[in-house]
Design a protein around this motif. Structure first.
Motif, PDB file in Angstrom:
ATOM      1  N   TYR A   1      -7.176  13.730  34.047  1.00 17.58           N
ATOM      2  CA  TYR A   1      -8.499  14.036  34.599  1.00 17.58           C
ATOM      3  C   TYR A   1      -8.364  14.816  35.910  1.00 17.58           C
ATOM      4  N   ILE A   2      -7.451  14.383  36.780  1.00 19.75           N
ATOM      5  CA  ILE A   2      -7.252  15.073  38.056  1.00 19.75           C
ATOM      6  C   ILE A   2      -6.744  16.491  37.817  1.00 19.75           C
ATOM      7  N   ALA A   3      -5.774  16.659  36.910  1.00 18.95           N
ATOM      8  CA  ALA A   3      -5.235  17.988  36.620  1.00 18.95           C
ATOM      9  C   ALA A   3      -6.327  18.914  36.089  1.00 18.95           C
ATOM     10  N   ALA A   4      -7.149  18.410  35.162  1.00 21.21           N
ATOM     11  CA  ALA A   4      -8.231  19.222  34.597  1.00 21.21           C
ATOM     12  C   ALA A   4      -9.205  19.651  35.681  1.00 21.21           C
ATOM     13  N   THR A   5      -9.539  18.739  36.577  1.00 23.32           N
ATOM     14  CA  THR A   5     -10.472  19.054  37.664  1.00 23.32           C
ATOM     15  C   THR A   5      -9.935  20.170  38.545  1.00 23.32           C
ATOM     16  N   ILE A   6      -8.651  20.110  38.877  1.00 19.69           N
ATOM     17  CA  ILE A   6      -8.068  21.145  39.748  1.00 19.69           C
ATOM     18  C   ILE A   6      -7.963  22.479  39.013  1.00 19.69           C
ATOM     19  N   PHE A   7      -7.596  22.456  37.739  1.00 20.51           N
ATOM     20  CA  PHE A   7      -7.556  23.707  36.972  1.00 20.51           C
ATOM     21  C   PHE A   7      -8.922  24.380  36.971  1.00 20.51           C
ATOM     22  N   ILE A   8      -9.992  23.602  36.922  1.00 22.12           N
ATOM     23  CA  ILE A   8     -11.345  24.153  36.848  1.00 22.12           C
ATOM     24  C   ILE A   8     -11.880  24.544  38.222  1.00 22.12           C
ATOM     25  N   ASP A   9     -11.706  23.673  39.217  1.00 26.81           N
ATOM     26  CA  ASP A   9     -12.306  23.886  40.540  1.00 26.81           C
ATOM     27  C   ASP A   9     -11.379  24.587  41.535  1.00 26.81           C
ATOM     28  N   GLY A  10     -10.077  24.586  41.245  1.00 29.13           N
ATOM     29  CA  GLY A  10      -9.122  25.208  42.157  1.00 29.13           C
ATOM     30  C   GLY A  10      -8.552  24.267  43.193  1.00 29.13           C
ATOM     31  N   SER A  11      -9.197  23.117  43.409  1.00 28.18           N
ATOM     32  CA  SER A  11      -8.715  22.126  44.366  1.00 28.18           C
ATOM     33  C   SER A  11      -9.398  20.798  44.068  1.00 28.18           C
ATOM     34  N   LEU A  12      -8.907  19.734  44.707  1.00 30.42           N
ATOM     35  CA  LEU A  12      -9.510  18.412  44.565  1.00 30.42           C
ATOM     36  C   LEU A  12     -10.142  18.031  45.888  1.00 30.42           C
ATOM     37  N   GLU A  13     -11.433  17.785  45.874  1.00 29.53           N
ATOM     38  CA  GLU A  13     -12.164  17.420  47.080  1.00 29.53           C
ATOM     39  C   GLU A  13     -12.914  16.114  46.833  1.00 29.53           C
ATOM     40  N   MET A  14     -13.428  15.517  47.917  1.00 27.40           N
ATOM     41  CA  MET A  14     -14.238  14.313  47.743  1.00 27.40           C
ATOM     42  C   MET A  14     -15.437  14.596  46.848  1.00 27.40           C
ATOM     43  N   LYS A  15     -16.010  15.799  46.986  1.00 21.63           N
ATOM     44  CA  LYS A  15     -17.179  16.168  46.190  1.00 21.63           C
ATOM     45  C   LYS A  15     -16.851  16.266  44.696  1.00 21.63           C
ATOM     46  N   SER A  16     -15.548  16.349  44.369  1.00 22.71           N
ATOM     47  CA  SER A  16     -15.156  16.410  42.957  1.00 22.71           C
ATOM     48  C   SER A  16     -15.564  15.154  42.205  1.00 22.71           C
ATOM     49  N   PHE A  17     -15.829  14.055  42.953  1.00 19.61           N
ATOM     50  CA  PHE A  17     -16.164  12.785  42.325  1.00 19.61           C
ATOM     51  C   PHE A  17     -17.638  12.418  42.500  1.00 19.61           C
ATOM     52  N   ASP A  18     -18.413  13.367  43.004  1.00 16.52           N
ATOM     53  CA  ASP A  18     -19.849  13.151  43.109  1.00 16.52           C
ATOM     54  C   ASP A  18     -20.447  13.087  41.698  1.00 16.52           C
ATOM     55  N   GLU A  19     -21.573  12.418  41.572  1.00 13.76           N
ATOM     56  CA  GLU A  19     -22.201  12.265  40.256  1.00 13.76           C
ATOM     57  C   GLU A  19     -22.458  13.599  39.564  1.00 13.76           C
ATOM     58  N   SER A  20     -22.713  14.632  40.348  1.00 15.13           N
ATOM     59  CA  SER A  20     -23.018  15.940  39.759  1.00 15.13           C
ATOM     60  C   SER A  20     -21.802  16.589  39.125  1.00 15.13           C
ATOM     61  N   LYS A  21     -20.600  16.149  39.520  1.00 11.39           N
ATOM     62  CA  LYS A  21     -19.380  16.762  38.992  1.00 11.39           C
ATOM     63  C   LYS A  21     -18.576  15.827  38.098  1.00 11.39           C
ATOM     64  N   LEU A  22     -18.781  14.543  38.236  1.00  7.74           N
ATOM     65  CA  LEU A  22     -18.042  13.591  37.419  1.00  7.74           C
ATOM     66  C   LEU A  22     -18.512  13.687  35.965  1.00  7.74           C
ATOM     67  N   ASN A  23     -17.567  13.660  35.035  1.00  9.42           N
ATOM     68  CA  ASN A  23     -17.861  13.672  33.592  1.00  9.42           C
ATOM     69  C   ASN A  23     -18.486  14.978  33.087  1.00  9.42           C
ATOM     70  N   ARG A  24     -18.138  16.105  33.740  1.00  6.83           N
ATOM     71  CA  ARG A  24     -18.590  17.402  33.250  1.00  6.83           C
ATOM     72  C   ARG A  24     -17.978  17.697  31.872  1.00  6.83           C
ATOM     73  N   PRO A  25     -18.723  18.310  30.952  1.00  5.85           N
ATOM     74  CA  PRO A  25     -18.187  18.636  29.619  1.00  5.85           C
ATOM     75  C   PRO A  25     -16.934  19.496  29.673  1.00  5.85           C
ATOM     76  N   GLU A  26     -16.887  20.473  30.602  1.00 14.38           N
ATOM     77  CA  GLU A  26     -15.725  21.355  30.665  1.00 14.38           C
ATOM     78  C   GLU A  26     -14.466  20.610  31.112  1.00 14.38           C
ATOM     79  N   VAL A  27     -14.655  19.581  31.959  1.00 17.10           N
ATOM     80  CA  VAL A  27     -13.497  18.772  32.358  1.00 17.10           C
ATOM     81  C   VAL A  27     -12.967  17.997  31.160  1.00 17.10           C
ATOM     82  N   TRP A  28     -13.868  17.367  30.419  1.00 13.66           N
ATOM     83  CA  TRP A  28     -13.420  16.576  29.271  1.00 13.66           C
ATOM     84  C   TRP A  28     -12.832  17.447  28.172  1.00 13.66           C
TER      85      TRP A  28
END
Length: 481
Positions: free
Chosen positions: A349-376
């Motif tokens: 999950y962390i690797a997918a998030t960084i591939f998509i967003d370019g970095s891992l931030e606290m906001k990466s775990f906000d409700e608006s970004k958690l469980n995005r279809p593109e991450v899954w």
């Protein structure tokens, strides 16, 4: 049988429990090298920064509401980041610990995995609040270093990172004797009382790693360790008898019991190099808001994105190879929907998030970004495998990740990270101050930031009243900034 029990309970100068108890009781600040004292102050600053960030996260606010609801009103111990709010010593230790552990940004150790600050600082802040005029900044510094030294020694004695592989939450198991050691030192207990405190702390040791998947209690299990160790030291202060020689006791002792799952007992680690080898140097500061064993993954993905033109839409397959403990801890298969705690514990999950967003931030775990279809969608293309890299990786650290990315056009890229940033070359004091400012920017004022930094960096000359005063402030949620 009676004579055997008496023999086990007899004084023994060769007992590792006795040796550690005597060291805890007798060590002074003058015995500690200057570089260790300076390092400890900046580690304390990092822990306080994590507490401030965690103070008003949703699960932290739930914890405060729940605990203060059933706790007897009143008390002297502060709840960090909640100006003027106080509670009892034990409740304060649990709550403040859950803040420090609140967003997986707190320290960890290269020698045996535990989050030292989330055990030590809440314990000591609770005790200091009871009679602040009785203690000095030097007392706080010494008691903190004692905890930093005890933790990895205890952890290594029962398998270090290997304990994660059998399902124990390592820091929660190592933590009670850590809290009891720091508390005992602050309370100026003698060696016999310290041994009693260890005996009562170790019998309360526990923690299941299954808490990492969806449970809020993962944030609180180091708090259970703080609570148990603090309780043990307070009981020992009143001369309540604990288990003698608890670490090595053959029947029901701490090391024999916690190594029953095939782990190799190493009782010699308990007292190894006391006063000569300083385990404080191995306390590592985190960069990323995730489990320490995933930091190599974060760095490896970052390297791949920097070195190659990789668009996440073009990825066909990703293979993440991990050493034993990180694989068992964070290589499990994630399924949607995932909670924040599970996301922070999962490599894919962390690797997918960084591939998509370019970095891992606290906001990466906000409700608006958690469980995005593109991450899954990308998580479904990622496979985690165990690879111990025998002969290639220093077995002392075992923090290695190798990531291979295969694109739809047939291109393949590989990157390996052995010991991520902050391990072989620890964060400098300037790095730690920078992290503190970055984390607390917007949630407290610049003036409040500087007062805290000044108080901690000059801890030997800071009164406990002033130290507690600078922590008595209101904090915003980082999600609201």
């Amino acid at each position: 049988m009676a004579s055997k029990i008496l023999a086990d309970n007899a004084p023994d100068p060769n007992s590792v429990t006795t040796k550690l108890s005597e060291w805890v009781s007798n060590v002074t600040l003058d015995d500690i090298p200057e570089n260790i004292k300076e390092r400890a102050k900046y580690l304390i600053l990092d822990g306080l920064g994590c507490a401030l960030v965690g103070a008003h996260l949703p699960w932290s606010e739930e914890a405060v509401e729940a605990i203060t609801k059933f706790e007897t009103p009143g008390g002297t111990a502060p709840i960090i980041g909640w100006k003027g709010k106080k509670t009892g010593l034990i409740s304060s230790a649990i709550i403040n610990s859950s803040f420090i552990q609140g967003f997986e940004l707190d320290d960890y150790h290269s020698y045996a995995p535990l989050h030292s600050n989330s055990i030590i600082l809440p314990t000591l802040i609770s005790l200091l609040s009871r009679e602040p005029e009785k203690f000095t900044g030097k007392d706080l510094l010494l008691a903190t270093i004692v905890g930093y030294e005890v933790g990895p020694r205890v952890g290594r004695s029962i398998g270090g990172s290997s304990i994660l592989s059998v399902g124990w939450h390592s820091g929660a198991v190592f933590g009670p004797p850590v809290a009891s050691a720091s508390a005992a030192k602050l309370l100026n207990l003698n060696a016999r009382q310290v041994e009693d405190a260890f005996g009562m702390a170790c019998t309360q040791a526990a923690g299941l790693m299954s808490a990492q998947f969806e449970s809020s209690v993962k944030r609180m299990q180091h708090g259970f360790a703080a609570r148990n160790g603090l309780f043990a030291a307070l009981m020992a202060e009143s001369n309540y008898k604990g288990i003698s020689k608890v670490f090595e006791r053959k029947y029901g002792g701490y090391i024999p019991v916690f190594t029953l799952g095939g782990l190799k007992p190493k009782p010699e680690e308990i007292a190894l190099g006391l006063g000569e080898i300083w385990r404080t140097e191995g306390v590592l500061v985190k960069i990323h808001a995730c489990m320490g064993g995933i930091h190599s993954t974060c760095e490896s993905v970052g390297n791949l994105l920097k070195d190659h033109d990789i668009k996440y839409q073009d990825i066909e397959k990703v293979t993440i190879e991990l050493t034993e403990a990180p694989f068992h801890h964070g290589g499990w298969k994630a399924e949607a929907p995932i909670q924040v705690i599970g996301a922070q514990m999962n490599n894919a999950y962390i690797a997918a998030t960084i591939f998509i967003d370019g970095s891992l931030e606290m906001k990466s775990f906000d409700e608006s970004k958690l469980n995005r279809p593109e991450v899954w969608d990308l998580v479904s293309k990622i496979e985690c495998k165990q690879n111990n890299f025998e002969g290639e990786v220093d077995p002392q650290f075992k923090l290695c990740t190798q990531i291979t990315v295969e694109l739809k056009n047939g291109e393949k890229f590989t990157n390996r990270v052995v010991n991520p940033k902050g391990v072989l070359v620890p964060f400098s004091k300037d790095d730690i101050v920078g992290k503190f400012r970055h984390l607390t920017n917007g949630i407290i004022s610049t003036e409040e930031q500087e007062r805290i930094i000044e108080s901690v960096v000059n801890l030997e000359n800071t009164s406990i009243e002033e130290f507690l005063k600078v922590l008595d402030l209101d904090v915003k949620s980082p999600f609201a900034v």
